[in-house]
Write an enzyme that holds these catalytic residues in place. Structure first.
Site, PDB file in Angstrom:
ATOM      1  N   TYR A 161       3.830   2.951   4.516  1.00 54.75           N
ATOM      2  CA  TYR A 161       5.132   3.071   3.856  1.00 54.75           C
ATOM      3  C   TYR A 161       5.599   1.697   3.410  1.00 54.75           C
ATOM      4  O   TYR A 161       5.518   0.728   4.178  1.00 54.75           O
ATOM      5  CB  TYR A 161       6.162   3.670   4.825  1.00 54.75           C
ATOM      6  CG  TYR A 161       7.534   3.846   4.225  1.00 54.75           C
ATOM      7  CD1 TYR A 161       7.752   4.749   3.187  1.00 54.75           C
ATOM      8  CD2 TYR A 161       8.620   3.097   4.683  1.00 54.75           C
ATOM      9  CE1 TYR A 161       9.017   4.910   2.633  1.00 54.75           C
ATOM     10  CE2 TYR A 161       9.886   3.261   4.134  1.00 54.75           C
ATOM     11  CZ  TYR A 161      10.079   4.171   3.106  1.00 54.75           C
ATOM     12  OH  TYR A 161      11.322   4.331   2.565  1.00 54.75           O
ATOM     13  N   ASP A 256       2.782  -6.390   4.019  1.00 60.26           N
ATOM     14  CA  ASP A 256       4.104  -5.836   4.308  1.00 60.26           C
ATOM     15  C   ASP A 256       4.362  -5.905   5.809  1.00 60.26           C
ATOM     16  O   ASP A 256       3.793  -5.146   6.590  1.00 60.26           O
ATOM     17  CB  ASP A 256       4.179  -4.394   3.789  1.00 60.26           C
ATOM     18  CG  ASP A 256       5.571  -3.800   3.931  1.00 60.26           C
ATOM     19  OD1 ASP A 256       6.437  -4.445   4.564  1.00 60.26           O
ATOM     20  OD2 ASP A 256       5.809  -2.691   3.418  1.00 60.26           O
ATOM     21  N   LYS A 294      14.117  -5.458   8.445  1.00 59.34           N
ATOM     22  CA  LYS A 294      14.456  -5.027   9.806  1.00 59.34           C
ATOM     23  C   LYS A 294      14.875  -6.193  10.737  1.00 59.34           C
ATOM     24  O   LYS A 294      16.032  -6.581  10.703  1.00 59.34           O
ATOM     25  CB  LYS A 294      13.318  -4.176  10.360  1.00 59.34           C
ATOM     26  CG  LYS A 294      13.153  -2.906   9.476  1.00 59.34           C
ATOM     27  CD  LYS A 294      12.170  -1.882   9.984  1.00 59.34           C
ATOM     28  CE  LYS A 294      12.276  -0.586   9.202  1.00 59.34           C
ATOM     29  NZ  LYS A 294      11.336  -0.409   8.099  1.00 59.34           N
TER      30      LYS A 294
HETATM   31  C1  LIG Z   1      11.273   0.061   6.641  1.00 59.21           C
HETATM   32  C2  LIG Z   1      10.135  -0.375   5.820  1.00 59.21           C
HETATM   33  C3  LIG Z   1      10.259  -0.655   4.446  1.00 59.21           C
HETATM   34  C4  LIG Z   1      11.518  -0.392   3.683  1.00 59.21           C
HETATM   35  O1  LIG Z   1      12.596  -1.133   4.123  1.00 59.21           O
HETATM   36  P1  LIG Z   1      14.083  -0.626   3.783  1.00 59.21           P
HETATM   37  O2  LIG Z   1      14.946  -1.734   4.266  1.00 59.21           O
HETATM   38  O3  LIG Z   1      14.261   0.661   4.513  1.00 59.21           O
HETATM   39  O4  LIG Z   1      14.145  -0.443   2.300  1.00 59.21           O
HETATM   40  C5  LIG Z   1       9.166  -1.182   3.790  1.00 59.21           C
HETATM   41  N1  LIG Z   1       8.011  -1.396   4.421  1.00 59.21           N
HETATM   42  C6  LIG Z   1       7.841  -1.133   5.733  1.00 59.21           C
HETATM   43  C7  LIG Z   1       6.538  -1.418   6.389  1.00 59.21           C
HETATM   44  C8  LIG Z   1       8.893  -0.588   6.468  1.00 59.21           C
HETATM   45  O5  LIG Z   1       8.713  -0.277   7.746  1.00 59.21           O
END
Ligand SMILES: *Cc1c(COP(=O)(O)O)cnc(C)c1O
Length: 452
Positions: A161, A256, A294
């Site tokens: 994701y 990511d 996060k």
């Molecule tokens: C949570 C998440 C996102 C998206 O972040 P948001 O602040 O919710 O837009 C992107 N990549 C990863 C791996 C995530 O866990």
């Protein structure tokens, strides 16, 4: 206890919400004005069933709902609450910043300090741009990669994701390289066609995709360790392969770490693999761009794209890649991020790791004792359980074979026993520094009474 009018009204409302009718009444009101009653889909509990109640507060390792139930929280705002909810140092920093003004639309010292705090921990983060959400961070990283390479295609892995920007909302079923099929309505066929989806951890598929599309691949994006399909440990050498193929073919490697950053370990999953490589006397791999979110906002909206100076200097106002944000680097949000970094010293990471070990090992032992078939997914301090599987999955197809009905039963059992699990079998369980032994033991005890 003396009742003020306010506390009396609150108590009445809590008593009402404790009844099924009361909870359903609340839910009806929420769904009448918010699509699905929520502002982010997982909060609707579609994966586990039941009626979520509004949350009123959270402190340390616990969270309290409007019916007055306080539970041990294993969601932690999806990982942001690494220091524990409402940590006094973070809350004080936020209050102090707020008194100086909520937003200026101009640069502050604190933004520079937060960017420096990231760079001082992560060598490949030569330059940093702060944004407000992980979605913006990955979207911006891909735009930079496309501008730098003059290519269109992006390779992503099924089950990873990267937020909800169009090019990433594409996942294909099993099989080798597939032209992307959108996962969401509202995404054009043209956008989907530029996303190549591969099975996670499949070195052959990745090598084949580069052999076939190499000259058109702008970027490969991967979660440093997948943690949005449950936690999947990257197969040995997989991130190394992405790095070397990308370098060889002139593509940009976007790592990511929005979820894993400063959470899987003090330097994210990148740090875990770098340390392991150094131990083996090998040269560690390097990403070109990294995204964070996060943890770096400590519960407020801060995210970042970081990486090689030449790539980051593609961004306006230096270079031709436009990216901007009214609230980017917001002073109150940045204060929360900086204070969180201050709380998360070496000792705090040791405590985080102990808490993760205690819950992961304890719950697994409790499941074994009651004959619950399960596999444990782990990447550093991140972990999750796959019910009904007996070996840790490495691809989304394997993850999808887990027993989600059993998870739903576990979720509601744990809830009754005072533990709030993530409302989906496809999420990581998040501990914090505030999950002390007394609480991890209660989590393990609660797991022990499920199906026994
Ligand atoms: C949570 C998440 C996102 C998206 O972040 P948001 O602040 O919710 O837009 C992107 N990549 C990863 C791996 C995530 O866990």
């Amino acid at each position: 206890m003396r009742f003020t009018r306010d506390s009396f009204a609150r108590t009445m409302k809590a008593a009402m919400l404790r009844t099924d009718r009361g909870a359903r009444g609340w839910r009806a009101r929420a769904t009448d004005v918010l699509p699905g009653g929520v502002n982010s889909p997982v909060r609707a509990w579609n994966g586990v069933g039941g009626t979520p109640l509004p949350i009123t507060s959270a402190r340390g390792a616990t969270i309290t709902d409007a019916a007055g139930h306080t539970r041990i929280d294993l969601v932690g705002s999806w990982g942001a609450a690494i220091a524990g909810h409402a940590h006094p140092h973070v809350v004080d920093a936020v209050a102090k910043a707020a008194k100086q003004g909520l937003s200026f639309g101009a640069t502050t010292e604190a933004e520079v300090e937060l960017a420096e705090a990231i760079r001082s921990r992560i060598a490949p983060a030569a330059r940093v741009r702060l944004v407000s959400t992980g979605t913006e961070a990955t979207m911006t990283a891909l735009r930079i990669a496309r501008a730098a390479t003059g290519r269109d295609k992006v390779v992503k892995f099924a089950g990873c994701y990267h937020g909800h920007a169009d090019p990433f909302l594409v996942a294909a079923g099993s099989g080798l390289a597939t032209a992307g099929v959108p996962d969401s309505a509202g995404i054009t066929a043209t956008t989907a066609a530029d996303t190549i989806v591969l099975p996670y951890g499949d070195a052959q598929a990745l090598t084949a995709a580069f052999a076939e599309h190499g000259q058109t691949i702008a970027a490969v994006i991967t979660e440093a360790a997948p943690a949005n399909m449950g936690v999947v440990r990257p197969p040995d050498g997989f991130n190394t392969l992405i790095a070397s193929l990308s370098r060889h073919e002139g593509s940009v490697f976007i790592l990511d770490e929005v979820l894993t950053g400063f959470r899987a370990g003090p330097q994210g999953w990148w740090g875990v693999e770098r340390d392991a490589a150094l131990m083996r006397g090998e040269q560690p791999w390097q990403p070109d761009l990294i995204t964070y979110g996060k943890v770096i906002g400590g519960g407020l909206p801060v995210a970042a794209v970081a990486g090689r100076a030449d790539l980051m200097d593609m961004l306006a106002p230096v270079g031709p890649v436009y990216q901007a944000g009214t609230l980017s680097g917001n002073p109150v949000a940045v204060a929360a991020g900086l204070a969180t970094f201050e709380v998360m010293d070496a000792d705090a990471y040791v405590r985080l790791s102990l808490a993760a070990d205690a819950v992961r090992e304890g719950v697994s032992e409790a499941f074994m004792a009651s004959g619950v078939t399960h596999a444990v997914g782990q990447a550093g301090t991140l972990f999750s359980f796959f019910l009904g599987l007996d070996t840790p999955p490495t691809t989304f197809d394997q993850v999808a074979a887990q027993d989600t009905a059993a998870y739903s039963s576990l979720f509601h059992h744990m809830r009754g026993a005072g533990v709030a699990l993530p409302p989906s079998a496809f999420e990581s369980w998040f501990v914090s520094v505030a999950h002390e032994e007394r609480l991890t033991r209660r989590i393990v005890d609660a797991a022990g009474t499920w199906l026994s």
